[in-house]
Design a protein around this motif. Structure first.
Motif, mmCIF file in Angstrom:
data_model
loop_
_atom_site.group_PDB
_atom_site.id
_atom_site.type_symbol
_atom_site.label_atom_id
_atom_site.label_comp_id
_atom_site.label_asym_id
_atom_site.label_seq_id
_atom_site.Cartn_x
_atom_site.Cartn_y
_atom_site.Cartn_z
ATOM 1 N N GLU A 1 0.815 -1.214 0.000
ATOM 2 C CA GLU A 1 0.000 0.000 0.000
ATOM 3 C C GLU A 1 0.849 1.264 0.000
ATOM 4 O OE1 GLU A 1 -1.645 0.901 4.265
ATOM 5 O OE2 GLU A 1 -1.659 -1.284 3.972
ATOM 6 N N ASP A 2 2.072 1.192 0.553
ATOM 7 C CA ASP A 2 2.905 2.395 0.554
ATOM 8 C C ASP A 2 3.638 2.603 -0.767
ATOM 9 O OD1 ASP A 2 4.845 0.449 0.747
ATOM 10 O OD2 ASP A 2 5.718 1.172 2.623
ATOM 11 N N ASP A 3 3.384 1.760 -1.749
ATOM 12 C CA ASP A 3 3.854 2.000 -3.118
ATOM 13 C C ASP A 3 2.809 2.760 -3.928
ATOM 14 O OD1 ASP A 3 6.365 0.662 -2.926
ATOM 15 O OD2 ASP A 3 5.312 -1.261 -3.055
ATOM 16 N N VAL A 4 1.676 3.040 -3.299
ATOM 17 C CA VAL A 4 0.576 3.753 -3.955
ATOM 18 C C VAL A 4 0.521 5.180 -3.417
ATOM 19 C CG1 VAL A 4 -1.915 3.828 -4.379
ATOM 20 C CG2 VAL A 4 -0.731 1.613 -4.245
ATOM 21 N N TYR A 5 0.460 6.156 -4.325
ATOM 22 C CA TYR A 5 0.396 7.570 -3.952
ATOM 23 C C TYR A 5 -0.877 8.169 -4.534
ATOM 24 C CZ TYR A 5 5.292 6.660 -2.922
ATOM 25 O OH TYR A 5 6.454 6.116 -2.415
ATOM 26 N N LEU A 6 -1.603 8.907 -3.702
ATOM 27 C CA LEU A 6 -2.880 9.489 -4.102
ATOM 28 C C LEU A 6 -2.713 10.973 -4.444
ATOM 29 C CD1 LEU A 6 -5.196 7.913 -1.366
ATOM 30 C CD2 LEU A 6 -4.790 7.077 -3.699
ATOM 31 N N PHE A 7 -3.506 11.435 -5.425
ATOM 32 C CA PHE A 7 -3.429 12.810 -5.891
ATOM 33 C C PHE A 7 -4.840 13.365 -6.095
ATOM 34 C CE2 PHE A 7 0.504 10.762 -7.116
ATOM 35 C CZ PHE A 7 1.459 11.705 -6.727
ATOM 36 N N PRO A 8 -4.964 14.690 -6.158
ATOM 37 C CA PRO A 8 -6.304 15.271 -6.321
ATOM 38 C C PRO A 8 -6.937 15.023 -7.671
ATOM 39 C CG PRO A 8 -4.615 16.988 -6.325
ATOM 40 C CD PRO A 8 -3.939 15.720 -5.913
ATOM 41 N N THR A 9 -6.140 14.701 -8.700
ATOM 42 C CA THR A 9 -6.663 14.395 -10.035
ATOM 43 C C THR A 9 -5.755 13.364 -10.700
ATOM 44 O OG1 THR A 9 -5.350 16.088 -11.167
ATOM 45 C CG2 THR A 9 -7.517 16.776 -10.334
ATOM 46 N N GLY A 10 -6.264 12.741 -11.755
ATOM 47 C CA GLY A 10 -5.432 11.831 -12.529
ATOM 48 C C GLY A 10 -4.288 12.553 -13.212
ATOM 49 N N ASP B 1 -19.286 7.408 -10.144
ATOM 50 C CA ASP B 1 -20.411 8.294 -9.848
ATOM 51 C C ASP B 1 -20.248 9.712 -10.376
ATOM 52 O OD1 ASP B 1 -22.012 6.430 -8.663
ATOM 53 O OD2 ASP B 1 -21.524 6.960 -6.605
ATOM 54 N N ALA B 2 -19.077 10.029 -10.929
ATOM 55 C CA ALA B 2 -18.833 11.342 -11.543
ATOM 56 C C ALA B 2 -19.083 12.491 -10.575
ATOM 57 C CB ALA B 2 -19.688 11.510 -12.803
ATOM 58 N N ASN B 3 -18.724 12.287 -9.309
ATOM 59 C CA ASN B 3 -18.930 13.344 -8.314
ATOM 60 C C ASN B 3 -17.699 13.624 -7.474
ATOM 61 O OD1 ASN B 3 -18.790 11.076 -6.691
ATOM 62 N ND2 ASN B 3 -20.777 11.367 -5.708
ATOM 63 N N VAL B 4 -16.527 13.119 -7.904
ATOM 64 C CA VAL B 4 -15.294 13.369 -7.161
ATOM 65 C C VAL B 4 -14.113 13.120 -8.093
ATOM 66 C CG1 VAL B 4 -15.149 10.988 -6.290
ATOM 67 C CG2 VAL B 4 -14.014 12.841 -5.036
ATOM 68 N N MET B 5 -13.061 13.929 -7.918
ATOM 69 C CA MET B 5 -11.831 13.765 -8.689
ATOM 70 C C MET B 5 -10.779 13.055 -7.841
ATOM 71 S SD MET B 5 -12.210 15.312 -11.745
ATOM 72 C CE MET B 5 -10.705 16.101 -12.349
ATOM 73 N N GLY B 6 -9.840 12.386 -8.508
ATOM 74 C CA GLY B 6 -8.749 11.731 -7.806
ATOM 75 C C GLY B 6 -7.827 11.044 -8.784
ATOM 76 N N GLY B 7 -6.615 10.769 -8.356
ATOM 77 C CA GLY B 7 -5.650 10.063 -9.195
ATOM 78 C C GLY B 7 -4.726 9.224 -8.343
ATOM 79 N N SER B 8 -4.065 8.260 -8.978
ATOM 80 C CA SER B 8 -3.120 7.403 -8.255
ATOM 81 C C SER B 8 -1.872 7.167 -9.086
ATOM 82 C CB SER B 8 -3.761 6.048 -7.896
ATOM 83 O OG SER B 8 -4.051 5.293 -9.065
ATOM 84 N N LEU B 9 -0.791 6.901 -8.377
ATOM 85 C CA LEU B 9 0.502 6.545 -8.980
ATOM 86 C C LEU B 9 1.017 5.343 -8.209
ATOM 87 C CD1 LEU B 9 3.406 9.022 -9.777
ATOM 88 C CD2 LEU B 9 3.841 6.922 -8.493
ATOM 89 N N VAL B 10 1.420 4.294 -8.932
ATOM 90 C CA VAL B 10 1.924 3.076 -8.305
ATOM 91 C C VAL B 10 3.340 2.817 -8.801
ATOM 92 C CG1 VAL B 10 1.533 0.620 -7.870
ATOM 93 C CG2 VAL B 10 -0.426 2.131 -8.278
ATOM 94 N N LEU B 11 4.268 2.624 -7.858
ATOM 95 C CA LEU B 11 5.635 2.253 -8.218
ATOM 96 C C LEU B 11 5.765 0.737 -8.259
ATOM 97 C CD1 LEU B 11 7.698 4.709 -5.954
ATOM 98 C CD2 LEU B 11 6.970 5.031 -8.335
ATOM 99 N N ASN B 12 6.505 0.242 -9.234
ATOM 100 C CA ASN B 12 6.745 -1.192 -9.355
ATOM 101 C C ASN B 12 7.982 -1.565 -8.539
ATOM 102 O OD1 ASN B 12 7.249 -3.828 -10.075
ATOM 103 N ND2 ASN B 12 7.487 -3.433 -12.267
ATOM 104 N N PRO B 13 7.811 -2.298 -7.416
ATOM 105 C CA PRO B 13 8.969 -2.633 -6.569
ATOM 106 C C PRO B 13 9.967 -3.555 -7.238
ATOM 107 C CG PRO B 13 6.927 -3.538 -5.656
ATOM 108 C CD PRO B 13 6.546 -2.763 -6.859
ATOM 109 N N ALA B 14 9.557 -4.189 -8.351
ATOM 110 C CA ALA B 14 10.482 -5.054 -9.085
ATOM 111 C C ALA B 14 11.228 -4.292 -10.178
ATOM 112 C CB ALA B 14 9.717 -6.229 -9.703
ATOM 113 N N GLY B 15 10.906 -3.006 -10.338
ATOM 114 C CA GLY B 15 11.548 -2.219 -11.382
ATOM 115 C C GLY B 15 12.979 -1.852 -11.032
ATOM 116 N N ARG B 16 13.819 -1.672 -12.040
ATOM 117 C CA ARG B 16 15.242 -1.415 -11.820
ATOM 118 C C ARG B 16 15.492 -0.050 -11.181
ATOM 119 N NH1 ARG B 16 17.806 -1.554 -17.743
ATOM 120 N NH2 ARG B 16 19.725 -1.273 -16.535
#
Length: 660
Positions: free
Chosen positions: A311-320, A458-473
Motif C-alpha cells: 500500500e505504501d507503493d501507492v500515492y494518491l493525488f487530487p486528479t489523474g 459516480d462522476a462526483n469526485v476527482m482523484g488520481g493514483s501513482l503506483v511504483l513497481n517494486p520489481a523495477g530497476r
C-alpha cells in the motif's frame, strides 16, 4: 434518475449547461446535448457560455472555487489582479514559476505574488451532534495558497491548473468558505475576455444541493462586469449539508469525515491489490470493524502481477493529471536531463506536460508497432550524440493502455525490452484498461490512473493514483525521490467519497465490459469494417477487440488455462466511432438518447464529440494522427442491455438516414 431514464429522458436542450449527473453539487461533467452545443461551447458562444453552471473541474472552475477566489482577490489583491488558488506552498511555487516562464517566452515576464491565507475554525462548543461531526473536518486550520498576477496573465495560470491537475477541489473550497465568517459575495473582479472560466453568480446558500424539484439557471453576470451580481433565488434542497452528511454516514454509504485517513488507506490497499477481503461498513457500524482501511484488516500479496506491491507503493493525488504530472517530475528528478517520449495519441494534457516541463519530448502520435521501429532509431541517434556514457538517450516513455480516444495499445513487452537496453523509465496510464481487465504493472516502472473515471463511477469526485513497481530497476531511486517530494493533497472529504464509490469497482467493471462489448458488436456489424454494404454510416469502431488486439492480449488478465478470466479480462467500457461523413456523425450524436458531456468511466452512458472538445483549435493536427473531427467517443454505463441496444439502434438509424 434511474439508468434506464438516462437513456430516455435527458436528451433535450433544457439540460444545456447543467450538471451531469443532475442535482450533483460536485459533478465532474456538464450537459452539452447537441453537436452544435459542443462547437459553440468551444467557440465561446454566449448562448452556451451564459448557461454553464458546471463543467469538467480542470477546465471549468467550480462556482464555489470562483467565489472563494473573488473573496481572496478582494482581500489580498490590488487593482487589476486576479488569482489562482493552490492547495500548498509547493504547488503555488510551481504555478508562479510556470507563469513567469511562459510569459517570458511570449515577451516580458509578468509579476507574480504569493500569499498564504490561514483559515481557522470558529468555536463549535455549542454545535449540534451532526454539526460537530461535519465540523470535525476543521479541527485544524487550513492553509490556502494564493497566486496573484495581472488579469491578462490569467490564461497562463489557467494552463497550469489544467495541465498539472494540482487543483483546489470544490469540496475544499466549500470547506474554506465555511471557515470565513459571513462570507459575503464581494464585487465581481474583471476577468480576461479570453479566460475559459465562465464567471457566474453562485448559489445564495453555501453547501446546498441543487433543487430536486427544478433546475433553473443562475442569472448570468458578464465576465467583464465590475458591478455586484444581481439578486437571485435560493435553490436550496430540503436537506442541509449537515443533514445530508448525517444520512450518508449513518446508513453506511460514507465513512465519517473524521475517518479520512482510514478512507485513504482503504484506497491505497484497493489499488495495490493487497486486500484479502474488501468488507464495507453498513448501517452505521464501527469504522474499525468494517473499514478496508482499518489497522487489523487482513492483507496479502498483491494481485497486480507483482506480488511485492504494498500500500505504501501507492500515492494518491487530487486528479489523474496530477498523478501524470508527478510521474514526470519523478522522472526528471532521478534521471539525467533528456527528452521524454510520448508514444501514441494521448489525452491532450499528457502531451502538454511532457512538452512544457523539462527538456521536451519526442511525439510518436500513431502508437503503432512500426512506430517502435522509429523509436529505436531515435534511441540509437540520441545515443550517438556526444554526452556522458552513463546518460540515457531519453528520460522516460509515456503511453496509455489503451489510448484515448483511439483505443490503441502499445506492445509493452517490446517497450520494456527497449527500456532495459537504453535505461529509461516506462510510465503507463491504465485508466481506460483498468486493473480488473489488464495487468500492465509487471512491464513498467510507474502506473498512473485517473480514479475520477470508472474506479469512482459516480462522476462526483476527482482523484488520481501513482503506483511504483517494486520489481523495477529504478524502484529504489523513485522511492527515495517520492519520500522527499510527495505531498498528500487529496482532500479528506474527497477521499471519503472516493472510498465509498470504489467499493464495488470490480462488479461495475464486469457489467460495463459486458454491455460495451454487446453494443460494439452491434455497431460494428453495421460498419464498413464489419462488411456492411447498405449505406453504412460508420467506418470503424475503435475498441480493443479489433484495434491492436494482439497487444491488448499481451496484458489482458486470463485464468490459469490462458483464457480471459470470468471475473475480469474484458475489453473495457470505452469506444470511439469513426463515421463515413460529418453529417452522419452529427445525426448519430444528436439522436443518441444518453447524457452528453466530457469525462468517461461513468456508471451511466456518456458521449461526446471528442475531437471538437479536446482539439477544437488544432483539428487539422489531430486528423494527421487519425483523430478525425467527426469522431464520437462513448463511455458505456450499467443500463439494462436491451435498453442500450435499442438506444444505439435509434442513433444509428438516424445516421444512416442522414447518409442516404
Amino acid at each position: 434518475m434511474s439508468p434506464v431514464a438516462t437513456l430516455t429522458a435527458v436528451n433535450n436542450n433544457d439540460t444545456l449547461g447543467l450538471a451531469v449527473p443532475p442535482f450533483t453539487p460536485h459533478a465532474i461533467s456538464v450537459s452539452l446535448p447537441t453537436w452544435r452545443d459542443n462547437v459553440e461551447y468551444e467557440a465561446g458562444d454566449k448562448r452556451v457560455i451564459d448557461v454553464m453552471v458546471s463543467g469538467y473541474p480542470r477546465f471549468f472552475i467550480h462556482l464555489s472555487i470562483q467565489k472563494l477566489a473573488r473573496i481572496c482577490e478582494q482581500k489580498f489583491g490590488v487593482k487589476g489582479e486576479l488569482c489562482l488558488l493552490c492547495p500548498s506552498k509547493k504547488v503555488a511555487d510551481h504555478c508562479r514559476a510556470y507563469i513567469i516562464d511562459r510569459s517570458s517566452r511570449l515577451g516580458a515576464a509578468v509579476p507574480v505574488r504569493l500569499v498564504q491565507y490561514l483559515l481557522c475554525p470558529e468555536d463549535t462548543s455549542g454545535a449540534s451532534t451532526t454539526e460537530s461531526n461535519t465540523r470535525s473536518l476543521s479541527q485544524h486550520c487550513v492553509e490556502l495558497h494564493i497566486v496573484l498576477f495581472p488579469a491578462d496573465a490569467f490564461p497562463l495560470a489557467k494552463q497550469f491548473w489544467q495541465h498539472s491537475g494540482l487543483t483546489v477541489s470544490s469540496r475544499l473550497a466549500e470547506h474554506c468558505l465555511s471557515l470565513i465568517p459571513e462570507a459575503v459575495e464581494p464585487p465581481k473582479s474583471p476577468r480576461s475576455p479570453t479566460s475559459p472560466v465562465h464567471s457566474r453568480s453562485p448559489f445564495k446558500a453555501l453547501n446546498k444541493h441543487y433543487s430536486v424539484k427544478s433546475s433553473p439557471k443562475i442569472p448570468q453576470v458578464s465576465p467583464a462586469s465590475t458591478s455586484p451580481p444581481p439578486p437571485h433565488t435560493d435553490f436550496s434542497e430540503s436537506l442541509t449539508k449537515d443533514q445530508d452528511t448525517y444520512v450518508e454516514e449513518r446508513y453506511g454509504r460514507n465513512l465519517p469525515v473524521t475517518a479520512g485517513e482510514f478512507a485513504k488507506r482503504a484506497l491505497r490497499r484497493r489499488i495495490a491489490g493487497v486486500l484479502v477481503s474488501d468488507d464495507t461498513p453498513n448501517n452505521g457500524a464501527s469504522t474499525s470493524e468494517f473499514c478496508a482501511g482499518a489497522q487489523d484488516v487482513e492483507v496479502g500479496p498483491s494481485s497486480r502481477g507483482v506480488r511485492e506491491v504494498a500500500e505504501d507503493d501507492v500515492y494518491l493525488f487530487p486528479t489523474g493529471m496530477a498523478a501524470i504530472w508527478n510521474a514526470h517530475q519523478l522522472a526528471l528528478n532521478i534521471r539525467p536531463p533528456a527528452k521524454s517520449v510520448c508514444f501514441g495519441f494521448p489525452y491532450t494534457d499528457t502531451l502538454k506536460i511532457l512538452e512544457k516541463w523539462g527538456p521536451g519530448c519526442h511525439f510518436l502520435g500513431r502508437g503503432l508497432d512500426e512506430d517502435i521501429d522509429t523509436l529505436e532509431q531515435i534511441l540509437e541517434e540520441e545515443s550517438r550524440i556526444s554526452r556522458p556514457a552513463s546518460t540515457p538517450p531519453i528520460t522516460a516513455l509515456f503511453t496509455e493502455f489503451p489510448s484515448n480516444p483511439l483505443l490503441r495499445c502499445a506492445n509493452l513487452p517490446r517497450l520494456r525490452a527497449l527500456a532495459d537496453k537504453y535505461d529509461f523509465l516506462l510510465v503507463v496510464d491504465e485508466t481506460i484498461g483498468n486493473f480488473v481487465n489488464v495487468e500492465v504493472l509487471p512491464f513498467v516502472d510507474i502506473v498512473v490512473s485517473s480514479l475520477s473515471k470508472i474506479f469512482s463511477g459516480d462522476a462526483n469526485v476527482m482523484g488520481g493514483s501513482l503506483v511504483l513497481n517494486p520489481a523495477g530497476r529504478h524502484y529504489s531511486a523513485l522511492k527515495r525521490q517520492a519520500a522527499s517530494s510527495y505531498e498528500d493533497l487529496f482532500f479528506i472529504e474527497d477521499a471519503v467519497f472516493m472510498e465509498r464509490n470504489s467499493r464495488d469497482f470490480k462488479r461495475r467493471v464486469r457489467i460495463i465490459d459486458s454491455n460495451t462489448e454487446a453494443v460494439c458488436d452491434f455497431l460494428r456489424s453495421r460498419s464498413v469494417a464489419g462488411g456492411y454494404a447498405n449505406s453504412p454510416a460508420i467506418n470503424e469502431v475503435y475498441y480493443p477487440k479489433w484495434i491492436a488486439r494482439e497487444n491488448y492480449e499481451l496484458c489482458r488478465i486470463k485464468d490459469s488455462s490462458g483464457r480471459p478470466d470470468e471475473k475480469g479480462g474484458g475489453f473495457g467500457g470505452l469506444f470511439s466511432l469513426d463515421f463515413t461523413s460529418d453529417v452522419a456523425s452529427r445525426a448519430f450524436f444528436d439522436a443518441l438518447p444518453c447524457y452528453k458531456g466530457p469525462s468517461l468511466g461513468t456508471n451511466f452512458t456518456l458521449a461526446c464529440p471528442y475531437t471538437v472538445l479536446a482539439h477544437f483549435t488544432e483539428l487539422q493536427w489531430a486528423s494527421e494522427y487519425g483523430v478525425d473531427e467527426g469522431l464520437v467517443r462513448i463511455s458505456v454505463g450499467m443500463e439494462e442491455r436491451g435498453v442500450l441496444l435499442r438506444s444505439f439502434e435509434v442513433a444509428l438509424n438516424a445516421a444512416e438516414s442522414a447518409t442516404r
